[in-house]
Design a protein around this motif. Structure first.
Motif, mmCIF file in Angstrom:
data_model
loop_
_atom_site.group_PDB
_atom_site.id
_atom_site.type_symbol
_atom_site.label_atom_id
_atom_site.label_comp_id
_atom_site.label_asym_id
_atom_site.label_seq_id
_atom_site.Cartn_x
_atom_site.Cartn_y
_atom_site.Cartn_z
ATOM 1 N N ASN A 195 0.801 -1.222 0.000
ATOM 2 C CA ASN A 195 0.000 0.000 0.000
ATOM 3 C C ASN A 195 0.837 1.277 0.000
ATOM 4 O O ASN A 195 0.599 2.197 0.792
ATOM 5 C CB ASN A 195 -0.936 -0.013 1.222
ATOM 6 C CG ASN A 195 -2.124 0.910 1.037
ATOM 7 O OD1 ASN A 195 -2.482 1.234 -0.095
ATOM 8 N ND2 ASN A 195 -2.715 1.343 2.144
ATOM 9 N N GLY A 196 1.829 1.342 -0.842
ATOM 10 C CA GLY A 196 2.581 2.584 -1.022
ATOM 11 C C GLY A 196 3.672 2.849 -0.010
ATOM 12 O O GLY A 196 4.286 3.929 -0.030
ATOM 13 N N ARG A 197 3.974 1.902 0.854
ATOM 14 C CA ARG A 197 4.982 2.169 1.891
ATOM 15 C C ARG A 197 6.383 2.350 1.301
ATOM 16 O O ARG A 197 7.206 3.055 1.873
ATOM 17 C CB ARG A 197 4.988 1.028 2.915
ATOM 18 C CG ARG A 197 3.766 1.025 3.824
ATOM 19 C CD ARG A 197 3.783 -0.169 4.779
ATOM 20 N NE ARG A 197 2.722 -0.111 5.765
ATOM 21 C CZ ARG A 197 1.489 -0.550 5.563
ATOM 22 N NH1 ARG A 197 1.160 -1.078 4.399
ATOM 23 N NH2 ARG A 197 0.573 -0.473 6.516
ATOM 24 N N ILE A 215 6.560 5.935 0.314
ATOM 25 C CA ILE A 215 6.649 6.758 1.528
ATOM 26 C C ILE A 215 8.068 6.677 2.096
ATOM 27 O O ILE A 215 8.591 7.670 2.626
ATOM 28 C CB ILE A 215 5.608 6.291 2.557
ATOM 29 C CG1 ILE A 215 4.206 6.598 2.033
ATOM 30 C CG2 ILE A 215 5.824 6.972 3.915
ATOM 31 C CD1 ILE A 215 3.102 5.937 2.804
ATOM 32 N N PHE A 252 4.929 9.375 9.924
ATOM 33 C CA PHE A 252 3.854 8.822 9.098
ATOM 34 C C PHE A 252 3.152 7.672 9.808
ATOM 35 O O PHE A 252 1.912 7.616 9.852
ATOM 36 C CB PHE A 252 4.407 8.333 7.765
ATOM 37 C CG PHE A 252 3.360 7.671 6.914
ATOM 38 C CD1 PHE A 252 2.516 8.437 6.123
ATOM 39 C CD2 PHE A 252 3.186 6.299 6.926
ATOM 40 C CE1 PHE A 252 1.527 7.836 5.365
ATOM 41 C CE2 PHE A 252 2.206 5.686 6.170
ATOM 42 C CZ PHE A 252 1.372 6.462 5.381
ATOM 43 N N ASP A 297 -0.661 7.167 10.872
ATOM 44 C CA ASP A 297 -1.412 6.024 10.340
ATOM 45 C C ASP A 297 -2.067 5.246 11.480
ATOM 46 O O ASP A 297 -3.237 4.836 11.392
ATOM 47 C CB ASP A 297 -0.454 5.113 9.558
ATOM 48 C CG ASP A 297 -1.201 4.148 8.660
ATOM 49 O OD1 ASP A 297 -2.384 4.393 8.367
ATOM 50 O OD2 ASP A 297 -0.603 3.136 8.253
ATOM 51 N N GLN A 306 -8.765 8.915 6.954
ATOM 52 C CA GLN A 306 -7.761 8.056 6.328
ATOM 53 C C GLN A 306 -6.767 8.825 5.479
ATOM 54 O O GLN A 306 -5.679 8.329 5.179
ATOM 55 C CB GLN A 306 -8.469 7.009 5.460
ATOM 56 C CG GLN A 306 -9.209 5.959 6.275
ATOM 57 C CD GLN A 306 -10.108 5.084 5.416
ATOM 58 O OE1 GLN A 306 -10.198 5.281 4.209
ATOM 59 N NE2 GLN A 306 -10.776 4.134 6.033
ATOM 60 N N THR A 307 -7.145 10.056 5.107
ATOM 61 C CA THR A 307 -6.229 10.841 4.264
ATOM 62 C C THR A 307 -5.153 11.550 5.089
ATOM 63 O O THR A 307 -4.204 12.083 4.517
ATOM 64 C CB THR A 307 -6.999 11.917 3.466
ATOM 65 O OG1 THR A 307 -7.591 12.847 4.384
ATOM 66 C CG2 THR A 307 -8.079 11.283 2.612
ATOM 67 N N TYR A 360 -1.476 10.662 4.435
ATOM 68 C CA TYR A 360 -1.038 10.960 3.077
ATOM 69 C C TYR A 360 -0.953 12.467 2.829
ATOM 70 O O TYR A 360 -0.071 12.944 2.112
ATOM 71 C CB TYR A 360 -1.979 10.287 2.078
ATOM 72 C CG TYR A 360 -1.992 8.786 2.269
ATOM 73 C CD1 TYR A 360 -0.978 7.992 1.745
ATOM 74 C CD2 TYR A 360 -2.991 8.172 3.027
ATOM 75 C CE1 TYR A 360 -0.961 6.622 1.951
ATOM 76 C CE2 TYR A 360 -2.983 6.803 3.241
ATOM 77 C CZ TYR A 360 -1.964 6.040 2.707
ATOM 78 O OH TYR A 360 -1.939 4.680 2.926
ATOM 79 N N VAL A 373 2.237 13.459 4.165
ATOM 80 C CA VAL A 373 3.345 13.167 3.243
ATOM 81 C C VAL A 373 3.474 14.274 2.206
ATOM 82 O O VAL A 373 4.585 14.712 1.872
ATOM 83 C CB VAL A 373 3.114 11.806 2.552
ATOM 84 C CG1 VAL A 373 4.095 11.623 1.390
ATOM 85 C CG2 VAL A 373 3.286 10.686 3.554
#
Length: 368
Positions: free
Chosen positions: A288-290, A293, A315, A319, A336-337, A340, A343
């Motif tokens: 999931n994009g880690r 990140i 982060f 989370d 949930q945003t 992100y 980031v």
């Protein structure tokens, strides 16, 4: 002559940093004064043991991938395929563990001098995940170093290969893109230290991968800034010709650094499913994009392992916190945003990062 555009960018960065810091301070003060308010609930959940403990677990894949990215890029090879390395290690770790008994049995290996030594199959699955990531990193290194491929395109290819290959492998073996759940590592508890109020249970009663991470950060810093290998890696990324003139093979240094990024990312990926997760691989959504990140984390940390660790913890803490903020009347999709959006703000604040001079450039020994 003063560069006004640069001043404007600095002003914007400072404004964003001030706004973000001011928001945190306001929430903290509001929470202390009005403990029953939303700010109080947020503050209470942010500093709870479960949130900090969860943040440590969630930071494991990001920190290890960031450490790997630091070594690769410091040597002059930009490895944006970290996401792919995490994906392949996460999948292979579960697959190998399942093939060896799903965490329920032990296998034995013969060690010269020690005889037959029992090893938990989760550890073998963990090692298989690291090996798969290292092999993919080797492929990336060969393509970039031997065949002079564009490093950005090659990194994207690594990500896309892993993104497609892992669910395809699960489909072939299990007839679905996901894997079944296997056993995961039990927590390691340090006697006495785990009884320290608050921090004891967080730091000394944790998954083995959390302990590995806490050791890997200072060791990586020491290796990068206090050893001959670290000096070669930094010289390879800053001035490869000087390193070549000194008689050190730039090619070998870059191969070593990229393979190290594969090993470290493999620990992060396999640790994600076997050390910090539920023990299964869920299509392309597990990582999931880690990996991306992690790139932000080491850029924000200016290629310093401690800086990358701090950015990763920022982060992962957000989370972990967003998971605990549901039910406050704020739409869950908005909550949930939060990590992100943070980031994005961090990316906007990145401005003083000193990118290695030769990062992304191919070097041929003896070239002028």
């Amino acid at each position: 002559m003063i560069d006004r555009s640069a001043l404007d960018r600095e002003t914007i960065r400072y404004a964003l940093a001030g706004a973000a810091g001011g928001l945190v301070v306001l929430v903290a003060i509001g929470g202390l004064i009005f403990p029953g308010s939303i700010a109080g609930i947020v503050l209470n959940r942010a500093v709870s043991q479960s949130t900090v403990s969860s943040a440590l677990r969630l930071s494991v894949p990001i920190v290890f991938a960031a450490l790997g990215g630091i070594f690769a890029e410091k040597s002059g090879v930009i490895n944006i395929g970290l996401e792919g390395l995490l994906i392949i290690a996460a999948f292979v770790g579960v697959l190998a563990t399942d093939m060896l008994g799903a965490g329920q049995a032990l296998v034995s290996v013969v060690v010269p001098g020690l005889g037959t030594v029992p090893i938990g199959n989760i550890w073998l699955g963990f090692a298989a995940g690291i090996l798969s990531s290292t092999l993919l990193a080797l492929l990336f290194a060969v393509v970039c170093i031997e065949f002079k491929a564009d490093q950005i395109i090659a990194g994207l290819a690594v990500w896309l290969i892993a993104l497609g290959l892992a669910p395809f492998g699960a489909k072939v073996v299990y007839n679905r893109p996901n894997t079944p759940s296997v056993g995961t590592f039990d927590n390691w508890t340090v006697p006495l230290l785990s009884e320290i109020p608050y921090f004891g249970d967080v730091l000394f009663n944790a998954s083995p991968t959390v302990f590995m991470m806490l050791f890997a950060v200072p060791i990586s810093w020491y290796a990068l800034f206090r050893t001959p290998f670290g000096r070669w890696v930094r010289a390879s990324g800053e001035n490869p010709k000087a390193l070549d003139t000194a008689g050190v093979s730039v090619r070998r240094v870059r191969y070593s650094a990229v393979l190290l990024s594969g090993v470290l990312s493999g620990i992060g990926g396999a640790g994600l499913t076997l050390g910090t997760g539920t023990g299964n691989f869920v299509g392309g959504g597990t990582v999931n994009g880690r990996g991306f990140i992690a790139i932000v984390a080491y850029l924000f940390g200016n290629y310093n392992p401690f800086g990358a660790f701090g950015a990763s913890m920022l982060f992962s803490t957000l989370d972990a916190l967003q998971l605990r903020l549901h039910g406050l009347g704020v739409p869950s999709s908005l909550i949930q945003t939060i990590p992100y959006v943070t980031v994005i703000i961090v990316l906007a604040l990145v401005g003083r990062t000193q990118i290695p001079e030769a990062a992304g450039e191919y070097y041929e020994s003896g070239e002028e």
